[in-house]
Design an enzyme around this catalytic site. Structure first.
Site, PDB file in Angstrom:
ATOM      1  N   HIS A  20       0.405  -5.471   2.630  1.00  0.00           N
ATOM      2  CA  HIS A  20       1.263  -4.727   3.548  1.00  0.00           C
ATOM      3  C   HIS A  20       2.685  -5.275   3.540  1.00  0.00           C
ATOM      4  CE1 HIS A  20      -2.486  -3.043   5.249  1.00  0.00           C
ATOM      5  NE2 HIS A  20      -2.950  -4.242   4.902  1.00  0.00           N
ATOM      6  N   HIS A  80       0.817  -1.209   0.000  1.00  0.00           N
ATOM      7  CA  HIS A  80       0.000   0.000   0.000  1.00  0.00           C
ATOM      8  C   HIS A  80       0.858   1.269   0.000  1.00  0.00           C
ATOM      9  CE1 HIS A  80       0.875   1.099   4.179  1.00  0.00           C
ATOM     10  NE2 HIS A  80       0.772  -0.187   4.463  1.00  0.00           N
ATOM     11  N   GLU A 140      -1.661  -6.455   7.828  1.00  0.00           N
ATOM     12  CA  GLU A 140      -0.322  -6.213   8.330  1.00  0.00           C
ATOM     13  C   GLU A 140      -0.102  -7.016   9.609  1.00  0.00           C
ATOM     14  OE1 GLU A 140       2.697  -5.917   8.257  1.00  0.00           O
ATOM     15  OE2 GLU A 140       3.027  -3.829   7.675  1.00  0.00           O
ATOM     16  N   ARG A 186      -6.143   1.177   3.906  1.00  0.00           N
ATOM     17  CA  ARG A 186      -4.996   1.650   3.126  1.00  0.00           C
ATOM     18  C   ARG A 186      -4.665   0.702   1.977  1.00  0.00           C
ATOM     19  NH1 ARG A 186      -3.291   0.156   8.261  1.00  0.00           N
ATOM     20  NH2 ARG A 186      -1.481  -1.246   8.480  1.00  0.00           N
TER      21      ARG A 186
END
Length: 345
Positions: free
Chosen positions: A273, A100, A203, A149
């Site tokens: 991520h 991202h 993440e 994100r």
């Protein structure tokens, strides 16, 4: 024309020379990459001014330092085709990985982990630039984490794709959500790309570090301890996940849900991520636990793999949509690019 572009691309890419990839499969070492010395690290990729993937080095070698939708239209993806209404399978597919773009907490130097924060203006620009770089590579399905994100990055990137299909997040969290989000136009469905969200691609969860300033945390607990939490493979931060724990869920999801799509000939993009993608790359490139902790991924820079005959081949970072040869990594991609040119020129 497609064949000429294909050979032109390999002529350009071969000038980078053979890779010097300690710890990688030999076949990976011969896929048009090289490690370029830069400061205290090596950058792996084509001859570019920026990096998309890098390793810290020691002793001169790159290592660690301490409901599926049909998407047929007049320009078909290489995975698409029909035989009496039955889609043909392909033994080759593209896999695009994108970390991202910069988030608001990246900008503030805060541990983010699984806290759901959006992109900065810079992150938006990075996502759009990533989209330009993959605008001639077919995308049939998109997988993202459940964090905004990553989803913003995927959506913004696809606004730049020349095929102009609309990415649509599938809502299967309940029967009602699934029912209420149905598409009742066959034409609209054909111009859509399914987006599957999965928490397993989130993440790494940073536990009690989430929301803390990285520099202040180092001052409080000591740089060595914070470095151990951040860069070791199997040591988690307080009440958080280690990279090993993140890899267990991310790789298991990839094997169960994404790899079968690639094997069926679907071209897939994953927007996720740093740590979940490092985990997947560890699997794709057969990296050791020591090699993966030295792996760094730039925000908003796509990384392309080709899946063929059960094997993953890394093809580096697409450079720019104006360089025709960049996308001709295979004859199928060359033909796909040619069809796009014919349709949109």
């Amino acid at each position: 024309m497609a064949t000429s572009i294909y050979h032109q691309a390999f002529g350009i890419l071969h000038t980078a020379g053979p890779a010097n990839c300690s710890g990688l499969h030999q076949e990976q070492a011969n896929i048009l990459l090289r490690f370029i010395p830069r400061g205290n690290g090596y950058t792996a990729g084509r001859l570019r001014t920026e990096s998309c993937i890098s390793f810290k080095r020691s002793s001169g070698l790159p290592q660690a330092s301490t409901s599926q939708m049909s998407v047929l239209d007049p320009v078909s993806s290489p995975s698409e085709g029909s035989n009496n209404g039955i889609a043909k399978k392909s033994n080759e597919a593209a896999l695009i990985l994108i970390r991202h773009g910069e988030s608001l907490w990246n900008e503030k130097n805060l541990f983010t982990g699984c806290v759901d924060v959006p992109l900065t203006n810079k992150g938006v620009e990075e996502a759009i630039e990533a989209g330009k770089r993959i605008s001639n590579i077919p995308v049939d399905m998109i997988f993202t984490s459940v964090l905004i994100r990553a989803q913003m990055t995927a959506m913004l990137a696809m606004t730049q794709h020349r095929q102009k299909k609309v990415p649509i997040i599938l809502h299967n969290e309940s029967d009602q959500a699934n029912s209420w989000s149905q598409i009742y136009s066959e034409d609209t469905q054909k111009q859509s790309i399914p987006v599957i969200t999965a928490w397993q691609l989130n993440e790494r969860m940073y536990g009690e570090l989430q929301g803390l300033n990285k520099q202040e945390t180092a001052d409080r607990f000591g740089k060595e301890k914070v470095h151990e939490w951040r860069r070791s493979y199997d040591i988690p931060p307080p009440n958080g996940e280690s990279l090993e724990m993140c890899a267990e869920r991310a790789v298991a999801y990839f094997k169960e849900h994404i790899e079968p799509q690639l094997a069926a000939g679907k071209n897939v993009m994953i927007a996720a991520h740093g740590n979940s993608l490092r985990s997947i790359i560890m699997y794709l490139d057969a990296l050791t636990s020591q090699e993966v902790i030295g792996l760094e991924l730039a925000t908003g820079v796509p990384l392309l793999y080709i899946f063929k005959e059960g094997k993953f081949m890394r093809r580096g970072c697409p450079a720019a949509p104006t360089e025709a040869g960049v996308y001709a990594y295979t004859k199928k991609l060359a033909r796909y690019r040619e069809k796009l040119d014919e349709k949109f020129q």
